[in-house]
Design a protein around this motif. Structure first.
Motif, PDB file in Angstrom:
ATOM      1  N   THR A 148       0.844  -1.356   0.069  1.00  0.00           N
ATOM      2  CA  THR A 148      -0.127  -0.126   0.073  1.00  0.00           C
ATOM      3  C   THR A 148       0.926   1.035  -0.076  1.00  0.00           C
ATOM      4  OG1 THR A 148       0.136   0.298   2.491  1.00  0.00           O
ATOM      5  CG2 THR A 148      -1.898  -1.161   1.150  1.00  0.00           C
ATOM      6  N   VAL A 149       0.202   2.238  -0.385  1.00  0.00           N
ATOM      7  CA  VAL A 149       0.939   3.482  -0.250  1.00  0.00           C
ATOM      8  C   VAL A 149       1.643   3.831   1.048  1.00  0.00           C
ATOM      9  CG1 VAL A 149       0.817   6.172  -0.501  1.00  0.00           C
ATOM     10  CG2 VAL A 149      -0.169   4.454  -2.267  1.00  0.00           C
ATOM     11  N   LYS A 150       0.819   3.648   1.939  1.00  0.00           N
ATOM     12  CA  LYS A 150       1.230   3.810   3.430  1.00  0.00           C
ATOM     13  C   LYS A 150       2.292   2.796   3.926  1.00  0.00           C
ATOM     14  CE  LYS A 150      -3.226   4.719   5.746  1.00  0.00           C
ATOM     15  NZ  LYS A 150      -4.367   4.215   6.625  1.00  0.00           N
ATOM     16  N   GLU A 151       2.454   1.588   3.425  1.00  0.00           N
ATOM     17  CA  GLU A 151       3.490   0.934   3.449  1.00  0.00           C
ATOM     18  C   GLU A 151       4.920   1.121   2.763  1.00  0.00           C
ATOM     19  OE1 GLU A 151       1.303  -3.347   4.185  1.00  0.00           O
ATOM     20  OE2 GLU A 151       1.598  -2.681   2.160  1.00  0.00           O
ATOM     21  N   LEU A 152       4.688   1.646   1.629  1.00  0.00           N
ATOM     22  CA  LEU A 152       5.707   2.397   0.647  1.00  0.00           C
ATOM     23  C   LEU A 152       6.170   3.635   1.514  1.00  0.00           C
ATOM     24  CD1 LEU A 152       4.457   2.144  -2.720  1.00  0.00           C
ATOM     25  CD2 LEU A 152       6.376   0.541  -2.078  1.00  0.00           C
ATOM     26  N   ILE A 153       5.598   4.480   2.006  1.00  0.00           N
ATOM     27  CA  ILE A 153       5.969   5.603   2.950  1.00  0.00           C
ATOM     28  C   ILE A 153       6.866   5.155   4.033  1.00  0.00           C
ATOM     29  CG2 ILE A 153       5.196   7.465   4.448  1.00  0.00           C
ATOM     30  CD1 ILE A 153       3.055   8.033   2.398  1.00  0.00           C
ATOM     31  N   VAL A 154       6.458   3.932   4.804  1.00  0.00           N
ATOM     32  CA  VAL A 154       7.256   3.559   5.857  1.00  0.00           C
ATOM     33  C   VAL A 154       8.496   2.975   5.385  1.00  0.00           C
ATOM     34  CG1 VAL A 154       7.393   1.681   7.577  1.00  0.00           C
ATOM     35  CG2 VAL A 154       5.304   2.933   7.287  1.00  0.00           C
ATOM     36  N   ARG A 155       8.704   2.519   4.316  1.00  0.00           N
ATOM     37  CA  ARG A 155      10.044   2.137   3.627  1.00  0.00           C
ATOM     38  C   ARG A 155      10.973   3.199   2.995  1.00  0.00           C
ATOM     39  NH1 ARG A 155       9.648  -3.676   1.408  1.00  0.00           N
ATOM     40  NH2 ARG A 155       8.264  -4.764   2.900  1.00  0.00           N
ATOM     41  N   LEU A 156      10.700   4.196   2.957  1.00  0.00           N
ATOM     42  CA  LEU A 156      11.278   5.499   2.227  1.00  0.00           C
ATOM     43  C   LEU A 156      12.542   5.561   2.974  1.00  0.00           C
ATOM     44  CD1 LEU A 156       8.695   8.143   1.769  1.00  0.00           C
ATOM     45  CD2 LEU A 156       9.977   7.006  -0.013  1.00  0.00           C
ATOM     46  N   LYS A 157      13.586   5.632   2.085  1.00  0.00           N
ATOM     47  CA  LYS A 157      15.020   5.933   2.743  1.00  0.00           C
ATOM     48  C   LYS A 157      15.395   7.600   2.877  1.00  0.00           C
ATOM     49  CE  LYS A 157      17.173   1.578   1.329  1.00  0.00           C
ATOM     50  NZ  LYS A 157      16.052   0.919   0.603  1.00  0.00           N
ATOM     51  N   ASN A 158      14.669   8.239   1.961  1.00  0.00           N
ATOM     52  CA  ASN A 158      15.006   9.621   1.870  1.00  0.00           C
ATOM     53  C   ASN A 158      13.661  10.647   1.961  1.00  0.00           C
ATOM     54  OD1 ASN A 158      17.901   9.581   1.485  1.00  0.00           O
ATOM     55  ND2 ASN A 158      17.240   8.698  -0.367  1.00  0.00           N
ATOM     56  N   TYR A 159      13.668  11.676   2.772  1.00  0.00           N
ATOM     57  CA  TYR A 159      12.705  12.331   2.762  1.00  0.00           C
ATOM     58  C   TYR A 159      12.965  13.949   2.263  1.00  0.00           C
ATOM     59  CZ  TYR A 159      10.431   8.887   5.430  1.00  0.00           C
ATOM     60  OH  TYR A 159       9.910   7.832   5.975  1.00  0.00           O
ATOM     61  N   TYR A 160      12.150  14.222   1.552  1.00  0.00           N
ATOM     62  CA  TYR A 160      12.344  15.654   0.680  1.00  0.00           C
ATOM     63  C   TYR A 160      11.316  16.773   1.217  1.00  0.00           C
ATOM     64  CZ  TYR A 160      15.270  12.924  -1.854  1.00  0.00           C
ATOM     65  OH  TYR A 160      16.493  11.841  -2.466  1.00  0.00           O
ATOM     66  N   ILE A 161      10.100  16.300   1.512  1.00  0.00           N
ATOM     67  CA  ILE A 161       9.077  17.230   2.013  1.00  0.00           C
ATOM     68  C   ILE A 161       9.455  17.956   3.404  1.00  0.00           C
ATOM     69  CG2 ILE A 161       6.907  17.389   2.882  1.00  0.00           C
ATOM     70  CD1 ILE A 161       6.056  15.013   1.401  1.00  0.00           C
ATOM     71  N   ILE A 162       9.451  19.389   3.398  1.00  0.00           N
ATOM     72  CA  ILE A 162       9.851  20.207   4.407  1.00  0.00           C
ATOM     73  C   ILE A 162       8.494  20.632   5.065  1.00  0.00           C
ATOM     74  CG2 ILE A 162      12.074  20.504   3.773  1.00  0.00           C
ATOM     75  CD1 ILE A 162      11.117  23.420   2.956  1.00  0.00           C
ATOM     76  N   GLN A 163       7.459  20.830   4.116  1.00  0.00           N
ATOM     77  CA  GLN A 163       6.178  21.540   4.773  1.00  0.00           C
ATOM     78  C   GLN A 163       4.848  20.876   4.002  1.00  0.00           C
ATOM     79  OE1 GLN A 163       6.117  25.659   4.577  1.00  0.00           O
ATOM     80  NE2 GLN A 163       4.386  26.079   5.966  1.00  0.00           N
ATOM     81  N   LYS A 164       3.821  20.511   4.662  1.00  0.00           N
ATOM     82  CA  LYS A 164       2.517  20.195   4.412  1.00  0.00           C
ATOM     83  C   LYS A 164       1.911  21.661   4.359  1.00  0.00           C
ATOM     84  CE  LYS A 164      -1.676  17.671   5.125  1.00  0.00           C
ATOM     85  NZ  LYS A 164      -2.221  16.691   5.937  1.00  0.00           N
ATOM     86  N   LEU A 165       1.442  21.910   3.227  1.00  0.00           N
ATOM     87  CA  LEU A 165       0.635  23.317   3.220  1.00  0.00           C
ATOM     88  C   LEU A 165      -0.711  23.016   3.364  1.00  0.00           C
ATOM     89  CD1 LEU A 165       2.376  24.929   0.062  1.00  0.00           C
ATOM     90  CD2 LEU A 165       2.830  25.342   2.586  1.00  0.00           C
ATOM     91  N   SER A 166      -1.483  24.115   3.628  1.00  0.00           N
ATOM     92  CA  SER A 166      -3.086  23.845   3.853  1.00  0.00           C
ATOM     93  C   SER A 166      -3.608  23.447   2.720  1.00  0.00           C
ATOM     94  CB  SER A 166      -3.851  24.903   4.691  1.00  0.00           C
ATOM     95  OG  SER A 166      -3.480  26.048   3.475  1.00  0.00           O
ATOM     96  N   TYR A 167      -4.852  22.967   2.651  1.00  0.00           N
ATOM     97  CA  TYR A 167      -5.347  22.209   1.462  1.00  0.00           C
ATOM     98  C   TYR A 167      -5.711  23.264   0.662  1.00  0.00           C
ATOM     99  CZ  TYR A 167      -8.473  19.661  -1.798  1.00  0.00           C
ATOM    100  OH  TYR A 167      -9.217  19.337  -2.737  1.00  0.00           O
ATOM    101  N   ARG A 168      -5.286  23.117  -0.620  1.00  0.00           N
ATOM    102  CA  ARG A 168      -5.790  24.267  -1.626  1.00  0.00           C
ATOM    103  C   ARG A 168      -6.727  23.406  -2.692  1.00  0.00           C
ATOM    104  NH1 ARG A 168      -3.524  28.938   0.601  1.00  0.00           N
ATOM    105  NH2 ARG A 168      -1.302  28.426   1.224  1.00  0.00           N
ATOM    106  N   ASN A 169      -7.935  23.823  -2.429  1.00  0.00           N
ATOM    107  CA  ASN A 169      -8.841  23.267  -3.390  1.00  0.00           C
ATOM    108  C   ASN A 169      -8.804  24.355  -4.817  1.00  0.00           C
ATOM    109  OD1 ASN A 169     -10.919  22.351  -4.716  1.00  0.00           O
ATOM    110  ND2 ASN A 169     -12.437  22.732  -3.243  1.00  0.00           N
ATOM    111  N   LEU A 170      -8.126  23.879  -5.646  1.00  0.00           N
ATOM    112  CA  LEU A 170      -7.881  24.410  -7.023  1.00  0.00           C
ATOM    113  C   LEU A 170      -8.933  24.001  -7.993  1.00  0.00           C
ATOM    114  CD1 LEU A 170      -3.968  24.700  -7.087  1.00  0.00           C
ATOM    115  CD2 LEU A 170      -5.847  26.447  -6.237  1.00  0.00           C
ATOM    116  N   LEU A 171      -9.486  22.948  -7.645  1.00  0.00           N
ATOM    117  CA  LEU A 171     -10.548  22.367  -8.711  1.00  0.00           C
ATOM    118  C   LEU A 171     -11.541  23.271  -8.945  1.00  0.00           C
ATOM    119  CD1 LEU A 171     -10.755  18.871  -7.134  1.00  0.00           C
ATOM    120  CD2 LEU A 171      -9.236  19.673  -8.919  1.00  0.00           C
TER     121      LEU A 171
END
Length: 166
Positions: free
Chosen positions: A143-166
């Motif tokens: 699953t995507v959740k399981e793949l995230i747990v296996r990550l070796k490197n992290y690049y994200i520094i900030q989650k921005l508030s949800y932007r509803n651009l639709l």
């Protein structure tokens, strides 16, 4: 042919990310149905490091097009929006990548689905988790959740508030 699910990653680090994403979504809506957009994540550059931070997200997209038809339309959108990529993993105004096509595997000279490096990139997996948290990668069967747990490197520094651009 019936509409199928595609998951398309969006990335930008040149210009205004909200405008760049909004313009890309307007263009995607002309060729299919944008169902949902993930959160936007600010991340460190991947590969070529001497550039601005990236902003990444993903859309759940439905289309009757084949992967080859869709990638050719996506490339036209990138050209119209002036992608301007001159260096591999370098700065760009917009980058659109097909990450998944339902639970299918597709390989040709022009395109590989799932995206070959998707499982190594938090800035791809976190937005995918926002849209379909229990999605299973058709190659690894994780699953995507399981793949995230296996990550070796992290690049994200900030989650921005949800932007509803639709």
């Amino acid at each position: 042919m019936y509409p199928t699910n595609y998951y398309i990653a969006l990335g930008t680090n040149v210009g205004n990310y909200i405008n760049n994403f909004s313009n890309a979504i307007v263009e995607l809506k002309k060729i299919g149905h944008v169902i949902k957009m993930a959160n936007i994540y600010k991340s460190k550059p991947y590969g070529y490091l001497k550039q601005n931070f990236f902003y990444n997200s993903m859309v759940h997209f439905k289309s009757e097009m084949s992967p080859i038809e869709l990638i050719s339309k996506i490339q036209l959108i990138e050209k119209k929006l002036k992608k301007n990529k001159r260096i591999i993993n370098g700065p760009r105004k917009i980058d659109l990548d097909i990450i998944f096509w339902d639970y299918k595997i597709f390989n040709s000279q022009e395109l590989s689905i799932p995206h070959p490096r998707a499982s190594e990139r938090d800035f791809v997996l976190f937005p995918m988790r926002d849209i379909v948290p229990n999605f299973r990668d058709p190659i690894s069967k994780l699953t995507v959740k399981e793949l995230i747990v296996r990550l070796k490197n992290y690049y994200i520094i900030q989650k921005l508030s949800y932007r509803n651009l639709l």
